[in-house]
Design an enzyme around this catalytic site. Structure first.
Site, mmCIF file in Angstrom:
data_model
loop_
_atom_site.group_PDB
_atom_site.id
_atom_site.type_symbol
_atom_site.label_atom_id
_atom_site.label_comp_id
_atom_site.label_asym_id
_atom_site.label_seq_id
_atom_site.Cartn_x
_atom_site.Cartn_y
_atom_site.Cartn_z
ATOM 1 C CD GLU A 52 -26.317 11.522 4.706
ATOM 2 O OE1 GLU A 52 -25.804 12.770 4.635
ATOM 3 O OE2 GLU A 52 -26.303 10.794 3.493
ATOM 4 C CD GLU A 286 0.515 2.966 -12.721
ATOM 5 O OE1 GLU A 286 1.303 2.416 -13.405
ATOM 6 O OE2 GLU A 286 -0.191 2.864 -11.978
ATOM 7 C CB THR A 291 5.668 11.926 -16.996
ATOM 8 O OG1 THR A 291 5.795 11.969 -18.704
ATOM 9 C CG2 THR A 291 4.416 12.346 -16.838
ATOM 10 C CG LEU A 292 6.604 9.898 -12.509
ATOM 11 C CD1 LEU A 292 7.356 8.655 -12.263
ATOM 12 C CD2 LEU A 292 5.434 9.933 -11.480
#
Length: 350
Positions: A52, A286, A291-292
């Site tokens: 703004e 990543e 881990t994923l």
């Protein structure tokens, strides 16, 4: 007046601040008089003037007398509290802007309706919401952080055409092409943090920086529960703020490295709580595969980006994670690489 068109312009402007405003949201603002834009602005940098302010300051001197007759469009509710900058609602009132069109309310506890209420109390006409879903999606990291008190979680990996993420001996495998690699570095610049596990840090010795893209480096996170990683790794070189989550040591060093203790049980939820306390609004995970998969199995993710090299096949190798409970949003291609974008079937507070 076409409220949706002007709000769409606010969203376009807000996106110019991607990767630079966290933990604040991306916000765009447009000032319109008689169906003509006389001012535009967006939140450029965390700690700097809000959208703004930049919008009103962009109005040319010859149009200053139009400000008290204009309509202000802003993608997120104007703030009503003193933070690093004064309240934007006060500025709107001071400039005697008669109408404000708001995309969506701000979920931050210090704002959340208070900005709109302050404007209405001062006699400003407020129209809200306009393109609410688009404005909320624009700041899905910010909304997730304040609604669920955790960072927004993005999973990312690259796989071969036969769904392998690493070589037979778990060695690093160059899968994606140069164009995709550059895109990945852009993704990194847009997130507050990036995470790998101990095995990936040791096998790949990644830097986890944005060296292929002009943008901020995310805070590097590594899970090393028993502190087995040698200090010679790139991720521990002290060049970028790095946090090592473990179960042994709590320490802050002079080289931008932090050691944070987390309990071994419910590691992912405890990690998210720690990142919320650290004001880290998003995390790009990543890998590697273990881990994923742990985040997938725990339903601890908000988005997944899977890169597939459609021309690369290898014998043996480490299997890519299996993404369950996912909806495919869209697919794009960069030469032989395809990038698939997923969302979970249901969003959990975790």
């Amino acid at each position: 007046m076409d409220h949706e068109n002007y709000m769409q312009r606010c969203i376009q402007l807000a996106l110019l601040g991607a990767g630079r405003t966290a933990p604040n949201p991306m916000v765009g603002a447009v000032l319109v008089y008689n169906n003509k834009i006389i001012g535009e602005g967006y939140h450029r940098q965390y700690g700097g003037p809000h959208a703004e302010v930049n919008c009103i300051n962009s109005v040319k001197a010859c149009d200053w007398q139009l400000i008290p007759k204009a309509t202000l469009y802003v993608s997120l509710e104007p703030c009503a509290h003193f933070g690093k900058t004064p309240p934007c609602a006060d500025l709107v009132i001071e400039k005697k802007i008669p109408m404000v069109v708001v995309g969506c309310r701000d979920p931050f506890e210090a704002v959340n309706g208070k900005g709109i209420e302050k404007l209405k109390t001062a006699g400003v006409e407020v129209i809200s919401p306009v393109l609410e879903e688009a404005c909320t999606t624009l700041n899905q990291r910010f909304f997730t952080f304040h609604r669920y008190r955790r960072p927004y979680v993005i999973l990312k990996w690259a796989q071969t055409a036969n769904l392998k993420i690493a070589g037979a001996d778990a060695s690093r495998l160059l899968i994606s092409n140069d164009y995709t690699n550059r895109l990945v570095h852009r993704w990194r610049s847009e997130e507050a943090s990036i995470l790998v596990g101990r095995a990936t840090a040791l096998a790949d010795n990644p830097s986890l920086t944005t060296r292929l893209w002009n943008g901020n480096n995310p805070v590097r996170l590594v899970i090393d529960k028993t502190l087995q990683l040698p200090g010679t790794l790139n991720i521990l070189d002290g060049s970028v703020k790095t946090i090592v989550f473990n179960t042994i040591k709590q320490e802050e060093t002079a080289m931008l490295s932090l050691y944070k203790i987390l309990p071994a049980e419910e590691f992912a939820p405890q990690l998210f709580k720690a990142l919320h306390r650290l004001n880290i609004t998003s995390i790009l995970i990543e890998g590697g595969a273990k881990t994923l998969q742990s985040f997938i199995d725990a339903d601890c993710w908000d988005e997944a980006r899977v890169i597939t090299n459609t021309q690369l096949w290898i014998a043996g190798g480490v299997d890519a994670p299996v993404l369950s409970g996912a909806n495919l949003l869209h697919v794009e291609s960069l030469q032989a690489d395809t990038i698939s974008y997923f969302k979970p079937s249901t969003i959990k507070s975790m």
